[in-house]
Design a protein around this motif. Sequence first.
Motif, mmCIF file in Angstrom:
data_model
loop_
_atom_site.group_PDB
_atom_site.id
_atom_site.type_symbol
_atom_site.label_atom_id
_atom_site.label_comp_id
_atom_site.label_asym_id
_atom_site.label_seq_id
_atom_site.Cartn_x
_atom_site.Cartn_y
_atom_site.Cartn_z
ATOM 1 N N GLN A 26 -4.612 -9.244 -18.844
ATOM 2 C CA GLN A 26 -4.899 -10.582 -19.384
ATOM 3 C C GLN A 26 -3.852 -10.985 -20.419
ATOM 4 O OE1 GLN A 26 -8.329 -10.963 -21.884
ATOM 5 N NE2 GLN A 26 -8.550 -13.155 -21.508
ATOM 6 N N PHE A 27 -3.407 -10.023 -21.228
ATOM 7 C CA PHE A 27 -2.370 -10.294 -22.224
ATOM 8 C C PHE A 27 -1.103 -10.831 -21.555
ATOM 9 C CE2 PHE A 27 1.375 -8.617 -24.508
ATOM 10 C CZ PHE A 27 1.240 -9.321 -25.713
ATOM 11 N N ILE A 28 -0.694 -10.174 -20.473
ATOM 12 C CA ILE A 28 0.513 -10.603 -19.762
ATOM 13 C C ILE A 28 0.303 -11.962 -19.104
ATOM 14 C CG2 ILE A 28 2.064 -10.076 -17.842
ATOM 15 C CD1 ILE A 28 2.577 -8.408 -20.313
ATOM 16 N N GLN A 29 -0.875 -12.198 -18.544
ATOM 17 C CA GLN A 29 -1.155 -13.489 -17.910
ATOM 18 C C GLN A 29 -1.068 -14.635 -18.916
ATOM 19 O OE1 GLN A 29 -5.010 -12.669 -16.181
ATOM 20 N NE2 GLN A 29 -4.138 -12.167 -14.165
ATOM 21 N N VAL A 30 -1.650 -14.448 -20.085
ATOM 22 C CA VAL A 30 -1.580 -15.479 -21.123
ATOM 23 C C VAL A 30 -0.143 -15.675 -21.588
ATOM 24 C CG1 VAL A 30 -2.292 -16.077 -23.467
ATOM 25 C CG2 VAL A 30 -3.943 -15.092 -21.871
ATOM 26 N N ALA A 31 0.590 -14.584 -21.721
ATOM 27 C CA ALA A 31 1.992 -14.681 -22.136
ATOM 28 C C ALA A 31 2.799 -15.481 -21.120
ATOM 29 C CB ALA A 31 2.590 -13.285 -22.310
ATOM 30 N N MET A 32 2.538 -15.274 -19.838
ATOM 31 C CA MET A 32 3.258 -16.010 -18.798
ATOM 32 C C MET A 32 2.928 -17.496 -18.844
ATOM 33 S SD MET A 32 2.955 -13.295 -15.618
ATOM 34 C CE MET A 32 3.834 -14.363 -14.474
ATOM 35 N N GLU A 33 1.729 -17.840 -19.293
ATOM 36 C CA GLU A 33 1.328 -19.247 -19.368
ATOM 37 C C GLU A 33 1.889 -19.946 -20.602
ATOM 38 O OE1 GLU A 33 -2.887 -19.081 -19.365
ATOM 39 O OE2 GLU A 33 -3.055 -18.488 -17.245
ATOM 40 N N ARG A 34 2.029 -19.219 -21.712
ATOM 41 C CA ARG A 34 2.344 -19.856 -22.986
ATOM 42 C C ARG A 34 3.791 -19.677 -23.454
ATOM 43 N NH1 ARG A 34 -2.984 -19.145 -26.892
ATOM 44 N NH2 ARG A 34 -4.525 -19.824 -25.337
ATOM 45 N N LEU A 35 4.516 -18.760 -22.859
ATOM 46 C CA LEU A 35 5.866 -18.488 -23.332
ATOM 47 C C LEU A 35 6.901 -18.986 -22.341
ATOM 48 C CD1 LEU A 35 5.502 -14.801 -24.665
ATOM 49 C CD2 LEU A 35 5.097 -16.966 -25.875
ATOM 50 N N SER A 36 8.084 -19.305 -22.867
ATOM 51 C CA SER A 36 9.208 -19.650 -21.992
ATOM 52 C C SER A 36 9.712 -18.389 -21.303
ATOM 53 C CB SER A 36 10.334 -20.283 -22.818
ATOM 54 O OG SER A 36 10.923 -19.313 -23.678
ATOM 55 N N VAL A 37 10.602 -18.561 -20.359
ATOM 56 C CA VAL A 37 11.124 -17.409 -19.615
ATOM 57 C C VAL A 37 11.834 -16.434 -20.551
ATOM 58 C CG1 VAL A 37 12.774 -16.684 -17.851
ATOM 59 C CG2 VAL A 37 11.306 -18.663 -17.441
ATOM 60 N N ASN A 38 12.668 -16.974 -21.446
ATOM 61 C CA ASN A 38 13.399 -16.097 -22.363
ATOM 62 C C ASN A 38 12.465 -15.415 -23.355
ATOM 63 O OD1 ASN A 38 16.363 -16.026 -21.956
ATOM 64 N ND2 ASN A 38 16.124 -18.231 -21.996
ATOM 65 N N GLU A 39 11.443 -16.128 -23.812
ATOM 66 C CA GLU A 39 10.469 -15.515 -24.714
ATOM 67 C C GLU A 39 9.704 -14.400 -24.005
ATOM 68 O OE1 GLU A 39 9.436 -19.306 -27.645
ATOM 69 O OE2 GLU A 39 8.312 -19.004 -25.784
ATOM 70 N N LEU A 40 9.359 -14.630 -22.751
ATOM 71 C CA LEU A 40 8.658 -13.605 -21.975
ATOM 72 C C LEU A 40 9.545 -12.376 -21.779
ATOM 73 C CD1 LEU A 40 6.045 -12.937 -20.454
ATOM 74 C CD2 LEU A 40 7.087 -13.943 -18.402
ATOM 75 N N MET A 41 10.823 -12.608 -21.515
ATOM 76 C CA MET A 41 11.759 -11.495 -21.390
ATOM 77 C C MET A 41 11.835 -10.695 -22.690
ATOM 78 S SD MET A 41 14.870 -13.346 -19.318
ATOM 79 C CE MET A 41 15.986 -12.005 -19.708
ATOM 80 N N PHE A 42 11.883 -11.412 -23.812
ATOM 81 C CA PHE A 42 11.954 -10.745 -25.110
ATOM 82 C C PHE A 42 10.680 -9.942 -25.366
ATOM 83 C CE2 PHE A 42 12.329 -11.346 -29.972
ATOM 84 C CZ PHE A 42 12.916 -10.093 -30.099
ATOM 85 N N LEU A 43 9.529 -10.498 -24.997
ATOM 86 C CA LEU A 43 8.265 -9.786 -25.158
ATOM 87 C C LEU A 43 8.263 -8.492 -24.361
ATOM 88 C CD1 LEU A 43 5.310 -9.633 -26.119
ATOM 89 C CD2 LEU A 43 4.693 -10.966 -24.093
ATOM 90 N N ILE A 44 8.730 -8.550 -23.128
ATOM 91 C CA ILE A 44 8.758 -7.358 -22.275
ATOM 92 C C ILE A 44 9.683 -6.300 -22.870
ATOM 93 C CG2 ILE A 44 9.461 -6.504 -20.004
ATOM 94 C CD1 ILE A 44 8.491 -9.202 -18.867
ATOM 95 N N VAL A 45 10.822 -6.736 -23.394
ATOM 96 C CA VAL A 45 11.739 -5.788 -24.032
ATOM 97 C C VAL A 45 11.076 -5.134 -25.240
ATOM 98 C CG1 VAL A 45 13.896 -5.583 -25.327
ATOM 99 C CG2 VAL A 45 13.841 -6.903 -23.205
#
Length: 297
Positions: A26-45
């Motif tokens: 659920q955390f990842i799903q919400v992140a995919m909805e609310r973050l830009s692509v670059n922000e999501l990449m940074f989160l994963i890193v």
Amino acid sequence: MLMQSVLERANFYSRLASVHFVNFIQFIQVAMERLSVNELMFLIVMLWVNWKERNEVLHGGAIRQSEIIFNEAFNFWSDLIASQTRADCRSEGSVLLNQRIERHIGWQVPPDHSLKLNCDASVIQNGKGVGVGAVLRAGDGKMIWALGLRVQDHLSPLAAELIALKVGLQDAMLCRPCSLMVETDCLEAVRLVVEPGECLAEVGVLVEEVRSLLLVSPAPRIEFVPREANQVAHSIANFVAREVGRFKWFEVGPPWLMKVISNDLLVTYNVPGVVRDSSIIRPVNEGGAAACHTRAL
């Protein structure tokens, strides 16, 4: 928890913290909805670096401060963005910032009657050395001035990058250029500066200072470029991160600096399909003493 203290340093974390997550999916799903692509990449890193940190601690490693872990993730993410730019010459960040990435990599001369300001920062030894560098160059690629200074220790890489932009813009305005281009290889700094609205990130004060300088300068915006197009400013920042004081050179700098500028010109004027008037390229003098160096900050 250490992982949460690392994530909290990201300016987008507030968009995730308001949700109570049942599980990681659920955390990842919400992140995919609310973050830009670059922000999501940074989160994963950041998540990957945190997991690596956990494993090292479980096997007897020392627990590091959250700031150090965050800086490691930020540097890795910045290198990832730059490598993607080199691979396909167009990253999500370039679309987000509505900028054009050249087919070739390397410093490019500005348009006629324009000057170009390149800025960069270097954080070494886990934050024990922080240097910022800037260089102002004319349309023929020659250096007008270059400056570098070591700033207070234990700054985040993002704060250091914004200080580099601030210091560079302040000195560039003294030349009263009619037209100015500003470049940095820090995508996150560019994003924060160009985003509309008040910046609520930890570095918000620095962001507002850079925005204020842009408003009174002839530079329409700050552009992101890969590290290969920002080598001179990067070399200056690396140099001053290991020194103490403020350095400024006019037209001619030390041999190591002039060599980087010479290499820049070779790349710029040997791009397939780009025709330049080679008569404006003159041998770069590695000697001379046209430099101003003061130890006092």
